[in-house]
Design a protein around this motif. Sequence first.
Motif, PDB file in Angstrom:
ATOM      1  N   THR A 173       0.783  -1.334   0.001  1.00  0.00           N
ATOM      2  CA  THR A 173      -0.165   0.008   0.017  1.00  0.00           C
ATOM      3  C   THR A 173       0.701   1.460  -0.056  1.00  0.00           C
ATOM      4  OG1 THR A 173      -1.617  -1.304   1.257  1.00  0.00           O
ATOM      5  CG2 THR A 173      -1.986   1.077   1.161  1.00  0.00           C
TER       6      THR A 173
ATOM      7  N   GLY B  41     -12.544   4.070   2.706  1.00  0.00           N
ATOM      8  CA  GLY B  41     -12.168   2.649   3.442  1.00  0.00           C
ATOM      9  C   GLY B  41     -10.919   2.860   4.259  1.00  0.00           C
ATOM     10  N   THR B  42     -10.784   3.628   5.058  1.00  0.00           N
ATOM     11  CA  THR B  42      -9.495   4.145   5.686  1.00  0.00           C
ATOM     12  C   THR B  42      -8.928   3.222   6.802  1.00  0.00           C
ATOM     13  OG1 THR B  42      -8.478   6.084   6.362  1.00  0.00           O
ATOM     14  CG2 THR B  42     -10.529   5.651   7.615  1.00  0.00           C
ATOM     15  N   GLY B  43      -9.913   2.284   7.378  1.00  0.00           N
ATOM     16  CA  GLY B  43      -9.069   1.385   8.334  1.00  0.00           C
ATOM     17  C   GLY B  43      -8.551   2.186   9.252  1.00  0.00           C
TER      18      GLY B  43
ATOM     19  N   ILE C 209      -3.257   5.377   5.120  1.00  0.00           N
ATOM     20  CA  ILE C 209      -3.013   5.979   3.975  1.00  0.00           C
ATOM     21  C   ILE C 209      -3.055   7.651   4.084  1.00  0.00           C
ATOM     22  CG2 ILE C 209      -3.741   6.349   1.333  1.00  0.00           C
ATOM     23  CD1 ILE C 209      -4.914   3.637   1.768  1.00  0.00           C
TER      24      ILE C 209
ATOM     25  N   ASP D 249     -15.022   5.366   6.630  1.00  0.00           N
ATOM     26  CA  ASP D 249     -15.161   3.907   6.792  1.00  0.00           C
ATOM     27  C   ASP D 249     -16.494   3.654   7.124  1.00  0.00           C
ATOM     28  OD1 ASP D 249     -12.616   1.690   7.124  1.00  0.00           O
ATOM     29  OD2 ASP D 249     -14.445   1.009   7.497  1.00  0.00           O
ATOM     30  N   ILE D 250     -16.994   2.294   6.823  1.00  0.00           N
ATOM     31  CA  ILE D 250     -18.132   1.805   7.289  1.00  0.00           C
ATOM     32  C   ILE D 250     -18.233   1.311   8.450  1.00  0.00           C
ATOM     33  CG2 ILE D 250     -18.227  -0.393   6.327  1.00  0.00           C
ATOM     34  CD1 ILE D 250     -20.979   0.580   5.110  1.00  0.00           C
TER      35      ILE D 250
ATOM     36  N   GLY E   9     -19.588   6.007   7.407  1.00  0.00           N
ATOM     37  CA  GLY E   9     -20.376   5.840   6.117  1.00  0.00           C
ATOM     38  C   GLY E   9     -20.141   4.890   5.047  1.00  0.00           C
ATOM     39  N   ASN E  10     -20.952   5.152   4.036  1.00  0.00           N
ATOM     40  CA  ASN E  10     -21.034   4.035   2.906  1.00  0.00           C
ATOM     41  C   ASN E  10     -20.085   4.776   1.707  1.00  0.00           C
ATOM     42  OD1 ASN E  10     -21.202   1.818   0.864  1.00  0.00           O
ATOM     43  ND2 ASN E  10     -23.188   2.505   0.456  1.00  0.00           N
ATOM     44  N   LEU E  11     -19.115   4.100   1.456  1.00  0.00           N
ATOM     45  CA  LEU E  11     -17.949   4.752   0.422  1.00  0.00           C
ATOM     46  C   LEU E  11     -18.178   6.273   0.279  1.00  0.00           C
ATOM     47  CD1 LEU E  11     -19.033   1.729  -2.203  1.00  0.00           C
ATOM     48  CD2 LEU E  11     -16.858   2.127  -0.591  1.00  0.00           C
TER      49      LEU E  11
ATOM     50  N   ASN F  72      -7.900   1.851  -0.804  1.00  0.00           N
ATOM     51  CA  ASN F  72      -7.586   0.430  -0.916  1.00  0.00           C
ATOM     52  C   ASN F  72      -8.648  -0.283  -0.494  1.00  0.00           C
ATOM     53  OD1 ASN F  72      -6.293  -2.069  -0.605  1.00  0.00           O
ATOM     54  ND2 ASN F  72      -5.103  -1.626   1.392  1.00  0.00           N
TER      55      ASN F  72
ATOM     56  N   PRO G  12     -11.710  -3.292  -0.203  1.00  0.00           N
ATOM     57  CA  PRO G  12     -11.718  -4.559  -0.003  1.00  0.00           C
ATOM     58  C   PRO G  12     -11.900  -5.324  -1.511  1.00  0.00           C
ATOM     59  CG  PRO G  12     -13.680  -3.973   1.310  1.00  0.00           C
ATOM     60  CD  PRO G  12     -12.901  -2.643   0.608  1.00  0.00           C
TER      61      PRO G  12
ATOM     62  N   GLY H 281     -15.197  -7.567   6.366  1.00  0.00           N
ATOM     63  CA  GLY H 281     -15.448  -6.259   5.751  1.00  0.00           C
ATOM     64  C   GLY H 281     -14.222  -5.491   4.900  1.00  0.00           C
ATOM     65  N   ALA H 282     -13.158  -5.897   5.667  1.00  0.00           N
ATOM     66  CA  ALA H 282     -11.930  -5.151   5.003  1.00  0.00           C
ATOM     67  C   ALA H 282     -11.523  -6.197   3.562  1.00  0.00           C
ATOM     68  CB  ALA H 282     -10.806  -5.123   5.981  1.00  0.00           C
TER      69      ALA H 282
ATOM     70  N   TYR I 166     -16.400  -3.096  -5.097  1.00  0.00           N
ATOM     71  CA  TYR I 166     -16.034  -1.466  -4.558  1.00  0.00           C
ATOM     72  C   TYR I 166     -15.490  -0.297  -5.774  1.00  0.00           C
ATOM     73  CZ  TYR I 166     -17.321  -3.479  -0.352  1.00  0.00           C
ATOM     74  OH  TYR I 166     -17.932  -4.229   0.730  1.00  0.00           O
TER      75      TYR I 166
HETATM   76  C1  LIG Z   1      -8.779  -3.119   2.486  1.00  0.00           C
HETATM   77  S1  LIG Z   1      -9.188  -2.345   3.948  1.00  0.00           S
HETATM   78  C2  LIG Z   1      -8.052  -1.001   3.827  1.00  0.00           C
HETATM   79  C3  LIG Z   1      -7.573  -0.272   5.255  1.00  0.00           C
HETATM   80  C4  LIG Z   1      -6.608   0.721   4.978  1.00  0.00           C
HETATM   81  N1  LIG Z   1      -7.121   1.808   3.958  1.00  0.00           N
HETATM   82  C5  LIG Z   1      -5.349   0.194   4.523  1.00  0.00           C
HETATM   83  O1  LIG Z   1      -5.169   0.533   3.349  1.00  0.00           O
HETATM   84  O2  LIG Z   1      -4.604  -0.314   5.337  1.00  0.00           O
HETATM   85  C6  LIG Z   1     -10.712  -1.815   3.371  1.00  0.00           C
HETATM   86  C7  LIG Z   1     -11.633  -0.939   4.543  1.00  0.00           C
HETATM   87  O3  LIG Z   1     -12.862  -0.651   3.796  1.00  0.00           O
HETATM   88  C8  LIG Z   1     -13.768  -0.571   4.639  1.00  0.00           C
HETATM   89  N2  LIG Z   1     -15.163  -0.626   3.947  1.00  0.00           N
HETATM   90  C9  LIG Z   1     -15.729  -1.795   3.629  1.00  0.00           C
HETATM   91  N3  LIG Z   1     -17.047  -1.514   3.116  1.00  0.00           N
HETATM   92  C10 LIG Z   1     -17.066  -0.221   3.022  1.00  0.00           C
HETATM   93  C11 LIG Z   1     -17.925   0.743   2.676  1.00  0.00           C
HETATM   94  N4  LIG Z   1     -19.181   0.229   1.858  1.00  0.00           N
HETATM   95  N5  LIG Z   1     -17.754   2.077   2.718  1.00  0.00           N
HETATM   96  C12 LIG Z   1     -16.694   2.513   3.700  1.00  0.00           C
HETATM   97  N6  LIG Z   1     -15.743   1.846   3.938  1.00  0.00           N
HETATM   98  C13 LIG Z   1     -15.750   0.473   3.833  1.00  0.00           C
HETATM   99  C14 LIG Z   1     -13.506  -1.836   5.857  1.00  0.00           C
HETATM  100  O4  LIG Z   1     -14.140  -1.382   6.942  1.00  0.00           O
HETATM  101  C15 LIG Z   1     -11.952  -1.575   5.909  1.00  0.00           C
HETATM  102  O5  LIG Z   1     -11.616  -0.592   6.764  1.00  0.00           O
END
Ligand SMILES: C[S@@+](CC[C@H](N)C(=O)[O-])C[C@H]1O[C@@H](n2cnc3c(N)ncnc32)[C@H](O)[C@@H]1O
Length: 286
Positions: free
Chosen positions: A100, A126-128, A132, A150-151, A177-179, A193, A195, A215-216, A226
Amino acid sequence: MERLKVKAILDKTVDHFNKYGIDNPRLDAEIMLAQILNMSRVNLYVNFDKPLTKEEVDRYREMIIARSKGIPVAYIIGEQEFMSLDFSVNEAVLIPRPETEHLVEGILDRLEDYKGDEPLKVCDIGTGSGAIIISLVKLSKRRMEGIGVDISKDALEVAKQNASKHNLDQDIDFRLGNLLEPISERVDVLVSNPPYIPTKDIEELQKEVKKEPLGALDGGEDGLDYYRQIIDEAPKKLRPSGIIGFEVGIGQAKDVASLLKEAGFSEIEIISDYSEIERVVLGINK
Ligand SMILES: C[S@@+](CC[C@H](N)C(=O)[O-])C[C@H]1O[C@@H](n2cnc3c(N)ncnc32)[C@H](O)[C@@H]1O
């Protein structure tokens, strides 16, 4: 009774991990012991004869048990390095990966040519753990206003903790929230980044990866769900000439590049990681 010393306990742990089929037994044993003794791994070597207290041995034993059950070292010690910065992690977030870093570097490179003095609005979907967005805001020469979406509420807690750790509480707005739904403004840079593992491949993942939040990981039938959703919405949320950047899974780069092209993005670039795997796709909004 004679107290166990650093070298002896490391050797015993490596033997134990070998029996449990742990991939990097020596490295893992050292990382965990270094954390307990609050010293660097290199310092373990100059302290081979240091005796451990009972409390240190007990804490180490708990870590060894957790590692033997397939829990990743980063979750056990609660930390992972990314872009040479320290991030707190727990089971609510994906452990930031070295791959990443290519996405962060790719965006930082493109920003070298970005004109103007206004702070840039940069959004990470999807900041986790926040790895990033925090790295971008911390390492860019440009002033930035970050947004991390992030969701998962629990993931956002970790991201906020990490922003505080790097003194960026005022610079990054974390939104649940969602995306792209929580983004009402136009942004200059959109990164994600998401899922991306195809659902059918989830069962086959390494047992360590399966400890990370589903979910990640799960990107739907072909892993591209996504990307489709984000690319569909992105032209409306990115300002003209704004930058988009994704990390992608193995074999997905050309598909994601095509999705970007179809949506009208230009200057599409694919960047490979150190293993020559196409890892990052960048583009520019119309
Ligand atoms: C692959 S991880 C990436 C985490 C971090 N950005 C990284 O690169 O280490 C994907 C992230 O997307 C989030 N996610 C999944 N579905 C989502 C959605 N519908 N809206 C927002 N975030 C979402 C997950 O909770 C997870 O934290």
